[in-house]
Design a protein around this motif. Structure first.
Motif, PDB file in Angstrom:
ATOM      1  N   UNK A 161       0.881  -1.144  -0.288  1.00  0.00           N
ATOM      2  CA  UNK A 161      -0.247   0.023   0.290  1.00  0.00           C
ATOM      3  C   UNK A 161       0.890   1.367  -0.014  1.00  0.00           C
ATOM      4  N   UNK A 162       0.987   2.896  -0.615  1.00  0.00           N
ATOM      5  CA  UNK A 162       1.397   3.031  -0.855  1.00  0.00           C
ATOM      6  C   UNK A 162       1.633   4.165   0.540  1.00  0.00           C
ATOM      7  N   UNK A 163       0.613   3.878   1.153  1.00  0.00           N
ATOM      8  CA  UNK A 163       0.676   4.773   2.643  1.00  0.00           C
ATOM      9  C   UNK A 163       1.591   4.727   3.693  1.00  0.00           C
ATOM     10  N   UNK A 164       2.515   3.240   2.854  1.00  0.00           N
ATOM     11  CA  UNK A 164       3.039   2.543   4.257  1.00  0.00           C
ATOM     12  C   UNK A 164       4.368   2.569   3.474  1.00  0.00           C
ATOM     13  N   UNK A 165       5.001   2.881   2.408  1.00  0.00           N
ATOM     14  CA  UNK A 165       6.244   3.497   1.738  1.00  0.00           C
ATOM     15  C   UNK A 165       7.184   3.297   3.022  1.00  0.00           C
ATOM     16  N   UNK A 166       7.022   3.872   3.799  1.00  0.00           N
ATOM     17  CA  UNK A 166       8.210   4.187   5.343  1.00  0.00           C
ATOM     18  C   UNK A 166       8.298   2.827   5.449  1.00  0.00           C
ATOM     19  N   UNK A 167       7.430   1.641   4.927  1.00  0.00           N
ATOM     20  CA  UNK A 167       7.616   0.792   6.202  1.00  0.00           C
ATOM     21  C   UNK A 167       8.623   0.139   5.254  1.00  0.00           C
ATOM     22  N   UNK A 168       8.303  -0.085   3.729  1.00  0.00           N
ATOM     23  CA  UNK A 168       9.038  -0.723   2.474  1.00  0.00           C
ATOM     24  C   UNK A 168       9.905  -0.503   2.500  1.00  0.00           C
ATOM     25  N   UNK A 169      10.612   0.879   2.899  1.00  0.00           N
ATOM     26  CA  UNK A 169      12.186   1.124   2.993  1.00  0.00           C
ATOM     27  C   UNK A 169      12.670  -0.357   4.093  1.00  0.00           C
ATOM     28  N   UNK A 170      12.820  -0.873   3.894  1.00  0.00           N
ATOM     29  CA  UNK A 170      13.650  -1.619   5.073  1.00  0.00           C
ATOM     30  C   UNK A 170      14.622  -1.321   5.430  1.00  0.00           C
ATOM     31  N   UNK A 171      15.373  -0.085   5.105  1.00  0.00           N
ATOM     32  CA  UNK A 171      16.298   0.373   5.663  1.00  0.00           C
ATOM     33  C   UNK A 171      15.850   1.728   6.634  1.00  0.00           C
ATOM     34  N   UNK A 172      14.310   2.151   6.155  1.00  0.00           N
ATOM     35  CA  UNK A 172      14.305   3.631   6.903  1.00  0.00           C
ATOM     36  C   UNK A 172      14.593   3.711   8.288  1.00  0.00           C
ATOM     37  N   UNK A 173      14.446   4.555   8.950  1.00  0.00           N
ATOM     38  CA  UNK A 173      14.147   4.955  10.379  1.00  0.00           C
ATOM     39  C   UNK A 173      13.091   6.099  10.143  1.00  0.00           C
ATOM     40  N   UNK A 174      12.644   6.054   9.307  1.00  0.00           N
ATOM     41  CA  UNK A 174      11.999   7.488   9.164  1.00  0.00           C
ATOM     42  C   UNK A 174      10.283   7.726   9.497  1.00  0.00           C
ATOM     43  N   UNK A 175       9.311   8.537  10.058  1.00  0.00           N
ATOM     44  CA  UNK A 175       8.238   8.404  10.256  1.00  0.00           C
ATOM     45  C   UNK A 175       7.236   8.079   9.174  1.00  0.00           C
ATOM     46  N   UNK A 176       6.492   7.641   8.962  1.00  0.00           N
ATOM     47  CA  UNK A 176       5.218   7.647   7.713  1.00  0.00           C
ATOM     48  C   UNK A 176       3.933   7.635   8.602  1.00  0.00           C
ATOM     49  N   UNK A 219       8.993   1.842  11.052  1.00  0.00           N
ATOM     50  CA  UNK A 219       9.012   0.483  11.293  1.00  0.00           C
ATOM     51  C   UNK A 219       9.572  -0.196  12.503  1.00  0.00           C
ATOM     52  N   UNK A 220       9.222  -0.965  13.316  1.00  0.00           N
ATOM     53  CA  UNK A 220       9.867  -1.541  14.487  1.00  0.00           C
ATOM     54  C   UNK A 220      11.112  -2.382  13.762  1.00  0.00           C
ATOM     55  N   UNK A 221      11.996  -2.001  14.763  1.00  0.00           N
ATOM     56  CA  UNK A 221      13.576  -3.112  14.422  1.00  0.00           C
ATOM     57  C   UNK A 221      13.097  -4.392  15.234  1.00  0.00           C
ATOM     58  N   UNK A 222      12.878  -5.494  14.482  1.00  0.00           N
ATOM     59  CA  UNK A 222      12.991  -6.768  15.205  1.00  0.00           C
ATOM     60  C   UNK A 222      13.384  -7.189  14.417  1.00  0.00           C
TER      61      UNK A 222
END
Length: 554
Positions: free
Chosen positions: A190-205, A551-554
């Motif tokens: 889903x486009x709203x979760x583009x930040x989640x889809x970037x596994x290296x990102x620590x930003x907030x969407x 994205x949680x770091x697990x």
């Protein structure tokens, strides 16, 4: 002068009318216009004045419940009730007591509040308080003919029994993995979760709570209850059909279902196409040309009424539409409120995550998949869902048509010693379990979202839940299997009595799995929980309802 002569009896009506017509013809064009304008502007004022005077001086039967004062004829209290029903109910209760009548678009609706009021209405016999009379005009164009409120109550109870066959625990065990997979796939694409889809990102969407939970709910429901064919067709064309059919669920359509509005025409076209869509699936299965799992369609195809008559294909199709539409609305709304409250309470969010670590953690620091039994055993997640349903049940008012004059029990209405209130045939009655669930005289800090209130075994919450689920083992069979009556509890999130929602356990499963999956994948934040939007049939959060996530770091 002619009107005065008619009123004092010195001139017959026909002659008075003839004289008035002659006087009007003799007026100049400008005078006629002024007279017409005066009548046009004065009529509403006169109508309001007459309405107020009638309420103040007209004789009232002693058996009538107190009538809520209203200014506008016909419209009555519709504006106050429609804008904020909770404020309206509490204000009326303070002034009139727990039983009162209000007018809404010409209908007289008698309200009975509190657990005793819920028990009186929701526990009443269908031959007296009838749901079909209240809802058939509204639901039948969306759900279809010969199902739900378009059939006699005993037939509807049998149809609920058929649906329960497909809501087995064996199916629930299989649904857990399906729902979890659908949520994760949604987050990945889903486009709203583009930040989640970037596994290296620590930003907030950010994402809109209602929109995201609405899509997730329909995806998970179609994957589980609806079957593979339905899930495979959840493309843009099916989504448009769903949205067009959904446009029939509006407060305006509840009051005036036959208005020739564009959305009603879209609704009717969508219903025909969606009904055919399901009918084609059923036909193909009957011909043996389809590979499928044991889903709700398959369960319904093998059901017969007590008289031996099998379910017809169009009934199955319409029952599937009902499951899709009704279940999606309520679960999506509740899911939205759940994630909004979690996002507004970071300590609860972290506790929910640590609960998963405790139950599902592995030596390598990962979280393993959960089972149905394990999900049901998560104490904080269960409390979060219960507390959200306490404060935000999807439906705030439940109505019934009154088929016979019915006496209101004195213990409920508390009239004078020589008076008994009676609701006349043809009126409506209304129960509001929500009022009982947020009543400050019953619940401590009733307007505060506090999941931990459910941890106290001696508290109001635990006792209310025990009455609702009837842990004493006393059950009632209305025709779809033994269930807890629950009508005397101040906590009734899924209704009570014969119309108690049979999808209750599936809703807990669906909501629990969706929220658990979101919590293990995302950190959520929001400054405050939005207010209620009461202008929709299902109570939803007002905009803005954008939740920040990382994205949680697990």
């Amino acid at each position: 002068m002619s009107l005065a002569q008619y009123l004092n009896g010195s001139l017959p009506l026909s002659e008075a009318w003839s004289q008035l017509s002659s006087d009007f013809q003799n007026l100049s064009t400008s005078s006629r216009g002024l007279l017409a304008l005066a009548v046009f502007l004065g009529t509403p004022v006169v109508a309001i004045a007459f309405n107020v005077l009638w309420q103040l001086v007209a004789p009232r039967r002693r058996s009538d419940p107190p009538l809520v004062f209203y200014w506008l004829p016909f419209i009555g209290s519709a504006i106050a009730y429609g804008t904020d029903p909770i404020k309206f109910f509490f204000t009326c209760r303070e002034k009139y007591g727990e039983v009162f009548t209000f007018v809404m678009f010409g209908r007289r609706i008698t309200v009975a509040l509190g657990p005793r009021g819920n028990n009186f209405i929701l526990g009443g016999k269908s031959i007296v308080f009838n749901a079909e009379d209240a809802y058939s005009h509204f639901t039948t164009p969306v759900f279809g003919k010969d199902v739900v409120y378009d059939v006699p109550n005993d037939v509807f109870m049998e149809q609920k029994r058929f649906v329960k066959v497909g809501l087995s625990q064996d199916n629930f065990r299989a649904y857990i993995g399906m729902i979890e997979e659908e949520v994760e796939e949604f987050l990945k694409h889903d486009p709203s979760f583009a930040v989640y889809q970037d596994k290296d990102s620590n930003e907030w969407g950010s994402f809109d709570a209602a929109s995201a939970l609405g899509e997730i709910t329909i995806l998970t429901a179609s994957r589980t209850l609806q079957g593979k064919e339905v899930r495979a067709n959840l493309d843009k064309s099916f989504s448009k059909l769903y949205n067009d059919l959904d446009s029939g669920f509006t407060p305006l359509n509840f009051l005036f279902p036959k208005f020739p509005l564009p959305n009603n025409r879209r609704r009717d076209r969508a219903h025909k196409k969606m009904s055919k869509f399901y009918a084609d699936i059923i036909k193909k299965r009957r011909e043996g040309g389809s590979q499928h799992e044991y889903d709700m369609i398959e369960a319904l195809m093998h059901q017969s009424y007590r008289n031996g008559k099998p379910l017809r294909d169009h009934e199955i199709a319409h029952m599937m539409i009902t499951l899709l539409m009704a279940g999606q609305h309520t679960s999506a709304s509740t899911g939205s409120w759940v994630v909004l409250h979690i996002a507004a309470n970071p300590d609860i969010a972290e506790a929910l995550y640590q609960e998963q670590v405790k139950y599902f953690g592995t030596p390598d620091g990962k979280l393993r998949p959960m089972t149905y039994e394990e999900l049901r055993a998560l104490p904080l997640m269960d409390s979060v869902i219960r507390e959200t349903l306490r404060m935000h049940p999807p439906i705030h008012s439940i109505m019934r048509g009154v088929r016979n004059d019915v006496v209101i029990p004195p213990t409920l209405s508390a009239p004078s010693e020589d008076t008994t209130y009676v609701v006349p045939k043809g009126h409506w009655v209304l129960a509001s379990p929500l009022i009982s669930q947020i009543d400050p005289t019953v619940w401590r800090d009733s307007f505060k979202w506090d999941p931990y209130r459910w941890n106290d075994p001696e508290g109001v919450a635990a006792k209310a839940y025990a009455v609702y689920t009837d842990e004493t083992g006393e059950k009632v069979d209305y025709g779809f299997g033994a269930v807890s009556k629950g009508t005397e509890s101040p906590y009734q999130p899924f209704g009570a009595g014969r119309h108690r929602c049979i999808g209750e356990q599936f809703a807990y499963l669906q909501l629990g799995t969706i929220v658990t999956t979101l919590i293990r994948r995302l950190e959520l934040r929001i400054d405050s929980v939005p207010e209620h939007n009461y202008h929709t049939m299902i109570v939803t959060p007002k905009t803005p309802r954008s939740i920040s996530y990382r994205r949680r770091r697990i």
